[in-house]
Design a protein around this motif. Structure first.
Motif, PDB file in Angstrom:
ATOM      1  N   ARG A 113     -56.453  -8.073  19.836  1.00 42.73           N
ATOM      2  CA  ARG A 113     -55.858  -8.361  21.146  1.00 42.73           C
ATOM      3  C   ARG A 113     -56.602  -7.606  22.266  1.00 42.73           C
ATOM      4  NH1 ARG A 113     -50.882  -7.323  19.850  1.00 42.73           N
ATOM      5  NH2 ARG A 113     -50.748  -5.256  20.735  1.00 42.73           N
ATOM      6  N   LEU A 114     -56.901  -6.329  22.029  1.00 44.27           N
ATOM      7  CA  LEU A 114     -57.623  -5.549  23.031  1.00 44.27           C
ATOM      8  C   LEU A 114     -59.068  -6.021  23.190  1.00 44.27           C
ATOM      9  CD1 LEU A 114     -56.304  -1.960  22.338  1.00 44.27           C
ATOM     10  CD2 LEU A 114     -55.784  -3.434  24.288  1.00 44.27           C
ATOM     11  N   ALA A 115     -59.700  -6.365  22.083  1.00 45.53           N
ATOM     12  CA  ALA A 115     -61.079  -6.860  22.157  1.00 45.53           C
ATOM     13  C   ALA A 115     -61.153  -8.136  22.980  1.00 45.53           C
ATOM     14  CB  ALA A 115     -61.638  -7.093  20.751  1.00 45.53           C
ATOM     15  N   ARG A 116     -60.175  -8.990  22.841  1.00 42.98           N
ATOM     16  CA  ARG A 116     -60.154 -10.224  23.639  1.00 42.98           C
ATOM     17  C   ARG A 116     -60.058  -9.910  25.130  1.00 42.98           C
ATOM     18  NH1 ARG A 116     -56.144 -13.833  19.823  1.00 42.98           N
ATOM     19  NH2 ARG A 116     -57.799 -14.815  18.614  1.00 42.98           N
ATOM     20  N   ARG A 117     -59.414  -8.812  25.470  1.00 45.39           N
ATOM     21  CA  ARG A 117     -59.262  -8.433  26.882  1.00 45.39           C
ATOM     22  C   ARG A 117     -60.485  -7.743  27.456  1.00 45.39           C
ATOM     23  NH1 ARG A 117     -54.119  -4.925  27.355  1.00 45.39           N
ATOM     24  NH2 ARG A 117     -55.437  -4.090  28.982  1.00 45.39           N
ATOM     25  N   VAL A 118     -61.135  -6.877  26.653  1.00 42.53           N
ATOM     26  CA  VAL A 118     -62.144  -6.010  27.256  1.00 42.53           C
ATOM     27  C   VAL A 118     -63.537  -6.095  26.643  1.00 42.53           C
ATOM     28  CG1 VAL A 118     -60.387  -4.356  27.988  1.00 42.53           C
ATOM     29  CG2 VAL A 118     -61.568  -4.021  25.820  1.00 42.53           C
ATOM     30  N   VAL A 133     -64.214 -17.552  15.703  1.00 42.58           N
ATOM     31  CA  VAL A 133     -63.170 -18.237  16.450  1.00 42.58           C
ATOM     32  C   VAL A 133     -62.255 -17.302  17.235  1.00 42.58           C
ATOM     33  CG1 VAL A 133     -63.140 -20.199  14.873  1.00 42.58           C
ATOM     34  CG2 VAL A 133     -61.575 -18.308  14.501  1.00 42.58           C
ATOM     35  N   ALA A 134     -62.358 -16.020  17.031  1.00 35.18           N
ATOM     36  CA  ALA A 134     -61.452 -15.061  17.670  1.00 35.18           C
ATOM     37  C   ALA A 134     -61.478 -15.135  19.192  1.00 35.18           C
ATOM     38  CB  ALA A 134     -61.789 -13.641  17.217  1.00 35.18           C
ATOM     39  N   PHE A 135     -62.606 -15.495  19.777  1.00 33.66           N
ATOM     40  CA  PHE A 135     -62.731 -15.506  21.218  1.00 33.66           C
ATOM     41  C   PHE A 135     -62.801 -16.925  21.801  1.00 33.66           C
ATOM     42  CE2 PHE A 135     -64.278 -11.386  19.908  1.00 33.66           C
ATOM     43  CZ  PHE A 135     -63.690 -10.533  20.842  1.00 33.66           C
ATOM     44  N   GLN A 136     -62.607 -17.946  20.981  1.00 36.56           N
ATOM     45  CA  GLN A 136     -62.795 -19.328  21.456  1.00 36.56           C
ATOM     46  C   GLN A 136     -61.761 -19.798  22.460  1.00 36.56           C
ATOM     47  OE1 GLN A 136     -63.211 -21.882  18.076  1.00 36.56           O
ATOM     48  NE2 GLN A 136     -65.413 -21.588  18.018  1.00 36.56           N
ATOM     49  N   HIS A 137     -60.517 -19.443  22.308  1.00 34.31           N
ATOM     50  CA  HIS A 137     -59.458 -20.000  23.148  1.00 34.31           C
ATOM     51  C   HIS A 137     -58.989 -19.020  24.220  1.00 34.31           C
ATOM     52  CE1 HIS A 137     -59.352 -22.423  19.468  1.00 34.31           C
ATOM     53  NE2 HIS A 137     -59.197 -23.398  20.330  1.00 34.31           N
ATOM     54  N   ILE A 138     -59.912 -18.238  24.719  1.00 34.20           N
ATOM     55  CA  ILE A 138     -59.593 -17.260  25.761  1.00 34.20           C
ATOM     56  C   ILE A 138     -59.949 -17.874  27.113  1.00 34.20           C
ATOM     57  CG2 ILE A 138     -60.051 -14.932  26.604  1.00 34.20           C
ATOM     58  CD1 ILE A 138     -58.749 -15.106  23.794  1.00 34.20           C
ATOM     59  N   SER A 139     -59.015 -17.775  28.033  1.00 33.45           N
ATOM     60  CA  SER A 139     -59.279 -18.337  29.378  1.00 33.45           C
ATOM     61  C   SER A 139     -59.870 -17.315  30.295  1.00 33.45           C
ATOM     62  CB  SER A 139     -57.991 -18.872  29.976  1.00 33.45           C
ATOM     63  OG  SER A 139     -56.996 -17.877  29.980  1.00 33.45           O
TER      64      SER A 139
END
Length: 139
Positions: A113-118, A133-139
């Motif tokens: 969750r934190l990696a997706r943010r920063v 796929v961990a970062f694919q659906h991040i806006s």
């Protein structure tokens, strides 16, 4: 390799494994420490910008310090973590002993969750931990 979050439990407890990546050489390590009830931390590890990215094989905890310091122009990790007091009970801090394992460890889901943010700038360097796929659906 199977996803750390999708891996099934074994007779010895949960086993976490990294995702395969043609660009990373992930190795196994086992570091003795008095900061863990096991007396050691068994890890999958690989280098990133002079830091070590580590995943605890048994419980899926991730060495967040390696990600944070591996990220270019990183802000202060202490300030970020203090701004989220709900994280405090989930964190493990390893001080002393082997330098490679020192720092802040957190559960796999929290680290993701934190990696997706920063950690967007180094997302491809985190493939062994979180997959493609961990970062694919991040806006």
């Amino acid at each position: 390799m199977p996803s750390p979050s999708a891996d099934t439990a074994t007779a010895n407890g949960a086993r976490y494994r990294p995702f395969s990546s043609p660009n990373h050489h992930v190795t196994k390590g086992r570091y003795i420490t008095s900061n863990d009830p096991r007396g050691y931390i068994p890890v999958y590890e690989y280098p990133l910008n002079g830091q070590w990215i580590m995943l605890d094989m048994d419980d899926g905890y991730v060495l967040w310090t390696g990600i944070w310091k591996g990220k270019p122009l990183h802000p202060d990790i202490v300030k970020m973590l203090e701004s989220q007091p709900d994280l405090a009970p989930q964190l493990r801090r390893v001080r002393g002993g082997y330098l490679k394992i020192q720092g802040t460890w957190m559960p796999y889901e929290v680290a993701l969750r934190l990696a997706r943010r920063v950690a967007w700038p180094i997302r491809y360097e985190l493939v062994p931990l979180f997959g493609y796929v961990a970062f694919q659906h991040i806006s």
